[in-house]
Design an enzyme around this catalytic site. Structure first.
Site, short mmCIF file in Angstrom:
data_model
loop_
_atom_site.label_atom_id
_atom_site.label_comp_id
_atom_site.label_asym_id
_atom_site.label_seq_id
_atom_site.Cartn_x
_atom_site.Cartn_y
_atom_site.Cartn_z
N GLU A 1 0.90 -1.26 0.01
CA GLU A 1 -0.13 0.30 -0.01
C GLU A 1 0.97 1.68 0.07
O GLU A 1 2.15 1.75 0.45
CB GLU A 1 -0.73 0.08 1.28
CG GLU A 1 -2.11 0.59 1.14
CD GLU A 1 -3.42 -0.23 0.15
OE1 GLU A 1 -2.87 0.20 -1.50
OE2 GLU A 1 -3.51 -1.41 0.45
N HIS A 2 0.88 2.47 -0.95
CA HIS A 2 1.18 3.48 -0.81
C HIS A 2 2.53 3.09 -1.14
O HIS A 2 3.46 4.10 -0.92
CB HIS A 2 1.59 4.40 0.51
CG HIS A 2 0.25 4.95 0.47
ND1 HIS A 2 -0.66 6.42 0.04
CD2 HIS A 2 -0.56 4.80 1.37
CE1 HIS A 2 -1.74 6.86 0.67
NE2 HIS A 2 -1.73 5.39 1.22
N SER B 1 -14.00 2.85 -11.09
CA SER B 1 -14.20 3.09 -12.00
C SER B 1 -12.63 2.59 -13.63
O SER B 1 -13.13 2.88 -14.52
CB SER B 1 -12.63 4.85 -11.76
OG SER B 1 -11.92 4.75 -11.20
N ASP C 1 -4.50 0.06 -10.64
CA ASP C 1 -5.91 -0.59 -11.11
C ASP C 1 -6.57 -0.91 -11.76
O ASP C 1 -7.23 -1.86 -12.16
CB ASP C 1 -6.68 0.69 -10.23
CG ASP C 1 -6.93 1.46 -8.68
OD1 ASP C 1 -6.71 0.69 -8.64
OD2 ASP C 1 -6.94 2.48 -8.78
N TYR D 1 -2.62 12.80 1.15
CA TYR D 1 -1.96 12.20 0.56
C TYR D 1 -1.29 12.51 -0.59
O TYR D 1 0.08 12.13 -0.62
CB TYR D 1 -3.08 11.52 -0.44
CG TYR D 1 -2.97 11.14 -1.37
CD1 TYR D 1 -2.35 9.03 -1.75
CD2 TYR D 1 -2.70 11.69 -2.95
CE1 TYR D 1 -2.01 8.23 -2.84
CE2 TYR D 1 -1.14 10.40 -4.41
CZ TYR D 1 -1.62 9.24 -4.19
OH TYR D 1 -1.23 8.51 -5.43
#
Length: 389
Positions: free
Chosen positions: A36-37, A130, A173, A223
């Site tokens: 993550e990140h 999305s 994604d 973020y």
């Protein structure tokens, strides 16, 4: 569940346009097992496509106009393909306008078509609806007009479409939505886009997402700040260790040796990133060995790092993970996605799922007065054509 969605979508198309669709496409959401990140820190991520999908039905209409119907939104729009697509105040349409724009920019020639779509991906839950929308729509046009766009390029064009809409996402994604394989996770190198599959045999465990049903508003500013802090930390590391080009070249001992050269926040971010990159590598080894408990331990460690070092968790997410950590049947749990709300991803021993769901739902309601949303997921295939058996 997907059979019901496919039937609903194709039947709606038949009623709306008086014809059977030529092409039906299934485009999945995604989860990220660990990493993550890390996408913007040149590390590795470990996503997978899931069995929650958007179903699209397409048919050429012989004109220069495309009509698109979103069943779930009870909404529709038309676009003239001879004109340059423009952003519209109706936000959901922009993802599709963006795909058409990408095709036009890249010189692909296609005509008008009709399209209907419907989804069972929970919106806003961090499952990347999305990306599924962009990539499924692009995949369908590619099939309908034989454009011969390679899967990796569908993912890259999907990412650029999202950038056009105004969301500066990484590639994870779209990549996992297009390239996913059933019972496999994808280790993606975010620097080179090289990738490899690792088996994800969770036979004795269920993957369950607990949606906190909150999204704290400080996400965007926090973020952006995290990205700046990571860049600042890397600059300090490079200054002292010139051989380091990115966090993946860096060791934990190097970061620790520079603790007094960094602000507290910059040190914590840098420390987390180096450890998380290593956790992804360890997670692949655990999966290859079938060591799901080992993978689960790494997930707990990731959450602890995201909460205490990267500081992107929140009271609700920490409550979910800390409560589950006390349950013997839960071998792994962590927040998934950007943080400050959204889902936790959890590995729960089969046979104990309902007990855990009931208990956690009540405890969460008692603690925060919020209803917990629950999604059972399985790792599935990437974007694909549906063919009736």
């Amino acid at each position: 569940m997907n059979d019901v969605l496919i039937h609903k979508t194709t039947a709606y198309f038949q009623n709306a346009f008086g014809a059977t669709p030529e092409t039906v496409v299934l485009s999945p959401g995604r989860i990220n097992i660990i990493g993550e990140h890390i996408d913007y820190n040149d590390g590795y991520v470990l996503p997978a496509a899931i069995d929650k999908i958007i179903c699209f039905a397409f048919k050429k209409n012989g004109t220069n106009t495309t009509k698109i119907i979103a069943i779930d939104l009870d909404d529709e729009f038309e676009i003239n393909l001879t004109e340059t697509p423009q952003l519209n105040e109706k936000v959901w349409t922009n993802y599709l306008r963006a795909v058409i724009n990408q095709l036009k920019i890249n010189g692909f020639v296609f005509e008008g078509f009709d399209c209907v779509f419907s989804s069972n991906i929970p919106v806003g839950s961090g499952l990347s609806s999305s990306a599924a929308l962009e990539c499924g729509f692009l995949f369908g046009i590619n099939e309908l007009f034989n454009l011969n766009i390679k899967p990796i390029d569908i993912a890259l064009m999907g990412q650029k479409a999202e950038h056009w809409v105004g969301i500066n996402c990484g590639i994870m994604d779209q990549f996992s939505s297009v390239m996913g394989l059933e019972n496999k996770v994808i280790k993606i190198d975010c620097r080179t886009l090289e990738f490899e599959y690792h088996k994800a045999d969770f036979s004795d465990y269920s993957l369950i997402l607990f949606d906190s049903n909150v999204k704290h508003s400080l996400f965007t500013s926090a973020y952006n700040r995290r990205r700046e802090e990571c860049e600042e930390g890397l600059a300090i590391i490079k200054n002292h260790f010139p051989q380091v080009n990115s966090y993946r070249d860096c060791t934990e001992s190097q970061v620790l040796s520079l603790r007094d050269k960094m602000s507290d926040d910059v040190f914590k971010r840098s420390h987390f990133v180096v450890k998380e990159i290593n956790r992804v590598i360890k997670a692949c080894v655990a999966l290859d060995k079938g060591d799901i408990k080992g993978l689960g331990q790494l997930m707990f460690e990731t959450h602890e790092g995201l909460s205490s070092e990267y500081e992107v968790s929140c009271a609700e997410l920490d409550f979910l993970v800390n409560t589950l950590k006390t349950e013997k049947s839960v071998v792994g749990s962590r927040l998934m996605g950007g943080g400050f709300g959204g889902c936790t991803i959890n590995l729960i021993q089969k046979g104990y799922e309902e007990e855990i769901k009931d208990k956690l739902t009540q405890q969460y309601l008692d603690a925060f007065g919020i209803e917990l949303k629950i999604y059972d997921v399985k790792i599935g295939n990437g974007t694909s054509l549906y063919t009736q058996n």
